[in-house]
Design an enzyme around this catalytic site. Structure first.
Site, PDB file in Angstrom:
ATOM      1  N   PRO A 102       0.829  -1.219   0.000  1.00 37.58           N
ATOM      2  CA  PRO A 102       0.000   0.000   0.000  1.00 37.58           C
ATOM      3  C   PRO A 102       0.861   1.265   0.000  1.00 37.58           C
ATOM      4  O   PRO A 102       1.858   1.329   0.726  1.00 37.58           O
ATOM      5  CB  PRO A 102      -0.805  -0.100   1.297  1.00 37.58           C
ATOM      6  CG  PRO A 102      -0.539  -1.440   1.877  1.00 37.58           C
ATOM      7  CD  PRO A 102       0.617  -2.061   1.177  1.00 37.58           C
ATOM      8  N   GLY A 106       3.708   3.438   5.096  1.00 39.54           N
ATOM      9  CA  GLY A 106       4.874   3.216   5.952  1.00 39.54           C
ATOM     10  C   GLY A 106       5.482   1.842   5.764  1.00 39.54           C
ATOM     11  O   GLY A 106       6.361   1.436   6.524  1.00 39.54           O
ATOM     12  N   LEU A 107       5.029   1.108   4.730  1.00 38.90           N
ATOM     13  CA  LEU A 107       5.590  -0.232   4.487  1.00 38.90           C
ATOM     14  C   LEU A 107       6.673  -0.218   3.409  1.00 38.90           C
ATOM     15  O   LEU A 107       7.075  -1.275   2.927  1.00 38.90           O
ATOM     16  CB  LEU A 107       4.481  -1.217   4.114  1.00 38.90           C
ATOM     17  CG  LEU A 107       3.491  -1.559   5.222  1.00 38.90           C
ATOM     18  CD1 LEU A 107       2.477  -2.581   4.745  1.00 38.90           C
ATOM     19  CD2 LEU A 107       4.202  -2.096   6.455  1.00 38.90           C
ATOM     20  N   SER A 109       6.745   1.268   0.306  1.00 37.56           N
ATOM     21  CA  SER A 109       6.325   1.079  -1.078  1.00 37.56           C
ATOM     22  C   SER A 109       7.281   1.744  -2.088  1.00 37.56           C
ATOM     23  O   SER A 109       7.783   1.097  -3.013  1.00 37.56           O
ATOM     24  CB  SER A 109       4.900   1.609  -1.218  1.00 37.56           C
ATOM     25  OG  SER A 109       4.681   2.168  -2.443  1.00 37.56           O
ATOM     26  N   ALA A 112      10.709   0.045  -2.167  1.00 41.05           N
ATOM     27  CA  ALA A 112      10.690  -1.285  -2.791  1.00 41.05           C
ATOM     28  C   ALA A 112      10.564  -1.152  -4.311  1.00 41.05           C
ATOM     29  O   ALA A 112      11.215  -1.887  -5.059  1.00 41.05           O
ATOM     30  CB  ALA A 112       9.541  -2.104  -2.224  1.00 41.05           C
ATOM     31  N   ASP A 153      15.529   2.441   5.314  1.00 48.42           N
ATOM     32  CA  ASP A 153      14.573   1.764   4.425  1.00 48.42           C
ATOM     33  C   ASP A 153      15.294   1.069   3.264  1.00 48.42           C
ATOM     34  O   ASP A 153      15.021  -0.095   2.966  1.00 48.42           O
ATOM     35  CB  ASP A 153      13.561   2.778   3.860  1.00 48.42           C
ATOM     36  CG  ASP A 153      12.507   3.170   4.886  1.00 48.42           C
ATOM     37  OD1 ASP A 153      12.647   2.813   6.065  1.00 48.42           O
ATOM     38  OD2 ASP A 153      11.525   3.851   4.493  1.00 48.42           O
TER      39      ASP A 153
END
Ligand code: PMV
Length: 319
Positions: A102, A106-107, A109, A112, A153
């Site tokens: 999503p 905060g994942l 995205s 990545a 990150d």
């Protein structure tokens, strides 16, 4: 340099910060782990001669061309940086991006997507990249996204391993003493890391002593958590998560929605809970041991848009 025009694909996982966000920007340690249930993928296929490079961001419903995109458009900036790194002219190719992570949650995205893009394009160009080099290039794109990123990150996502990270020192991978599970609950309010980091900086400038003290305590929490994670007894991480959340509230990056989810998670039986990532929206994490489905269900009833359980292990799982 020789080029290889066979189709190439690459993946990168999401990530979650367990401890130390924001303080990590000020030189304190932090801990992050990959979240392999969600991922970004990039596929590069050859295109007709003279067509140049087109980036198709399927989930955004947008196409970007290298020759027309503005310099601060992150996807094309990542592609340009890769071409520069590989000392290669623009290829005739289509680079298709997809992501199940999503956006603004905060994942990780954006990180990545950059990681998968650079890895796939470099392989397509016949110049596969070492992970350290990949992480360094992704860091450059992080600056476009976030302004002054700490580097955590890109490190956790490029290496796909649990990491203990302190800016300016060699990162350490964590050996997980005993597997544990983290529940991630998305608040449905998009986070804004850039705004959160800038806000903390403004408040730190006004009250440096108070903020430095908070950052130091957050750093100690990360150190204590590292020892617990490596030696086992992960249940003890719960109280550290709770304390870390209070400190994040104090520096002004929580919201009523995040506080509510943290409260509900603890109330439903989680051993501890905190917001995770930049804050001002995004997600919370909770340490869960038993009644995991019940806790997830409660959070979904009380406002979480989605939940996800991620195991923290030494394995580079889910692939
Ligand atoms: O919002 P996220 O998950 O990208 O996390 C940012 C973490 C911060 O510590 C707030 C910023 C950083 O660069 O480390």
């Amino acid at each position: 340099m020789s080029t290889n025009h066979a189709t190439r694909s690459a993946f990168a996982p999401g990530k979650v910060i367990l401890f130390g966000e924001h303080a990590v920007v000020y030189g304190q340690p932090a801990i992050a782990v990959p979240v392999t249930q969600v991922k970004a993928s990039a596929t590069v296929t050859p295109a007709s001669p003279g067509s140049g490079l087109t980036i198709v961001a399927s989930d955004l419903g947008a196409d970007f061309r290298l020759d027309t995109a503005p310099p601060d458009e992150p996807l094309t900036a990542a592609a340009r940086l890769t071409l520069f790194h590989c000392s290669t002219a623009e290829p005739d190719a289509t680079l298709t991006l997809r992501s199940t992570i999503p956006i603004a949650s905060g994942l990780g995205s954006g990180t990545a997507v950059s990681t998968a893009l650079i890895r796939a394009l470099a392989e397509f160009l016949g110049c596969p990249m070492e992970t350290a080099g990949l992480s360094a290039l992704v860091f450059e794109i992080e600056k476009i996204h976030h302004g002054t990123p700490s580097g955590i990150d890109n490190t956790v996502i490029a290496y796909q391993k649990p990491v203990y990270y302190r800016k300016g020192t060699p990162y350490e991978f964590l050996e997980i003493g005993e597997k544990f599970s983290v529940l991630i609950a998305y608040s449905g309010m998009p986070g804004n890391t850039r705004e959160a980091v800038e806000g903390v900086r403004e408040r730190w400038q006004k009250e440096p002593d108070r903020y430095n003290q908070i950052f130091s305590r957050i750093g100690e929490i990360s150190q204590e958590a590292k020892v617990i994670i490596e030696t086992g007894n992960p249940d003890h991480l719960g109280s550290l998560m709770n304390e870390n959340h209070e400190l994040l509230q104090e520096i002004g990056v929580s919201t009523p929605e995040l506080d509510q989810l943290v409260f509900e998670a603890r109330n439903a039986g989680a051993l501890g809970a905190k917001l995770s990532g930049g804050g001002l929206g995004g997600h919370i994490i909770a340490l869960v041991k038993s009644n995991i489905d019940f806790i997830s269900g409660e959070l979904e009833k009380k406002g979480a848009i989605s939940t996800l359980i991620t195991p923290v292990t030494n394995r580079n799982s889910n692939r």
